[in-house]
Enzyme design. Structure first.
Site, PDB file in Angstrom:
ATOM      1  CB  SER A   5      -1.010   0.085   1.163  1.00 55.80           C
ATOM      2  OG  SER A   5      -1.819  -1.010   1.262  1.00 55.80           O
ATOM      3  CG  HIS A   7      -2.865   2.452   4.053  1.00 52.98           C
ATOM      4  ND1 HIS A   7      -2.146   1.554   4.768  1.00 52.98           N
ATOM      5  CD2 HIS A   7      -3.455   1.797   3.064  1.00 52.98           C
ATOM      6  CE1 HIS A   7      -2.686   0.395   4.542  1.00 52.98           C
ATOM      7  NE2 HIS A   7      -3.611   0.512   3.298  1.00 52.98           N
TER       8      HIS A   7
END
Length: 372
Positions: free
Chosen positions: A246, A311
């Site tokens: 991610s 993220h």
């Protein structure tokens, strides 16, 4: 006639005194009279380049760059000033294109905000080298997931299986000395849903970006997001392990979205507002799901679940460093002061994170869960 012979002929007949400038009209007549192998689109660009010149001349070096499919910074600045428009219509009006060329045109309108850039990319694009980096990363992630899924007989929430976290690819705070784990965690995933989300974005956004900007820039951006993700977790969520790509995916997505926003008027991709809203909703939902799994796991687990900080770190890398990369199509990054500032900032962060991992855990007395 090869390219070197063409350039020699041009210099001998059009610039015998080595002034460094060539008349475009004379050059065009030379092309037609000798049937020289010059792409008509490049001739159009050459004429466009000379339209802002009072004497109707173009620099010999710019002509060399044009024939060699290289764009000098002066060429791009000349086109960007708005005085040198191409005589043809926009690229969307091109007819009779094959399937692949239509796909290349689609990529040009998805990624590039300027019509000149889009046309330049369309006419000089070559199929070799293909966008192999994002395809190879995605394929490797799928193979690794299938191997562990078949071995553990588990396809969702794989991190809840004790054998899964014993993988030498997973980042775990107890194995910080094994430096390769700060990168290789990108090949492991929580489950099928996380892999599917990352693979879809990598192929839909990463492949077009790599086609336009090249393997070096996009691989650097992706890996910078991955590395920043693991190092950020090691600083801000010191007990948590980490899996998934991610960090790199969010670096690509945030860079592309930021580039679209910064060049909103010039982007011609269809339904751009709707697509941006959907992308932000999907990315936010994925972050929310990662937060939920980290702090409210649905099943009992032997230790902390993977962190969500990768993220956010990837998004920061994309908005800062990635935006600079995507705005510099066909221009050297080394010539931009902002690029060196970003590299210095990123290098400073890496240095700080290395010292943090060496000293901070012991000084703060962090209670690290035992490594599997």
């Amino acid at each position: 006639m090869d390219r070197s012979s063409l350039l020699q002929l041009i210099q001998e007949q059009l610039d015998p005194e080595n002034t460094g400038f060539i008349g475009v009209e004379t050059f065009a007549s030379l092309v037609h009279s000798h049937e020289l192998p010059l792409d008509p689109a490049k001739l159009d660009m050459l004429v466009a380049l000379a339209q802002g010149n009072d004497e109707g001349q173009v620099c010999y070096q710019e002509l060399v760059d044009l024939i060699s499919s290289k764009r000098s910074s002066s060429f791009k600045r000349a086109i960007a000033n708005g005085q040198r428009a191409l005589p043809r219509d926009v690229l969307l009006d091109e007819t009779g294109l094959g399937i692949y060329k239509r796909f290349v045109r689609y990529v040009a309108y998805e990624i590039l905000p300027c019509e000149m850039d889009r046309r330049w990319y369309f006419y000089q694009h070559r199929t070799c080298p293909p966008p192999v980096f994002m395809a190879a990363v995605t394929l490797t992630q799928i193979i690794v997931f299938l191997c562990y899924g078949a071995r553990l007989n588990k396809w969702v929430l794989q991190t809840y299986h004790p054998e899964y976290m014993k993988s030498p690819l997973v980042y775990h705070p107890g194995h910080r000395a094994r430096a390769w784990r700060f990168l290789t965690y990108m090949f492991m995933h929580v489950g099928l849903e996380q892999l599917g989300f990352n693979a879809l974005l990598q192929l839909m956004i990463g492949v077009p970006l790599e086609m336009v900007h090249g393997i070096l820039r996009i691989s650097f951006l992706y890996l910078a997001g991955v590395l920043a993700g693991s190092l950020t977790v090691s600083i801000t969520d010191m007990r948590a392990p980490l899996v998934g790509g991610s960090g790199g995916v969010y670096a690509l997505c945030s860079a592309h979205l930021a580039n679209v926003v910064m060049n909103w008027a010039g982007m011609r991709c269809p339904y751009k507002l709707l697509r941006m809203v959907l992308a932000l909703v999907c990315m936010s939902s994925e972050v929310g799901r990662a937060v939920w799994l980290r702090f409210s796991p649905p099943l009992p687990a032997s230790g902390p679940q993977p962190s969500f900080m990768a993220h956010l770190a990837g998004a920061i890398v994309g908005i800062s460093m990635g935006l600079t990369i995507l705005r510099s199509y066909e221009e050297s990054l080394q010539d931009q002061c902002g690029w060196w500032v970003l590299l210095l900032s990123y290098g400073t962060f890496l240095l700080f994170a290395v010292f943090w991992n060496i000293f901070a855990y012991d000084l703060l007395g962090a209670q690290i869960p035992p490594p599997p």
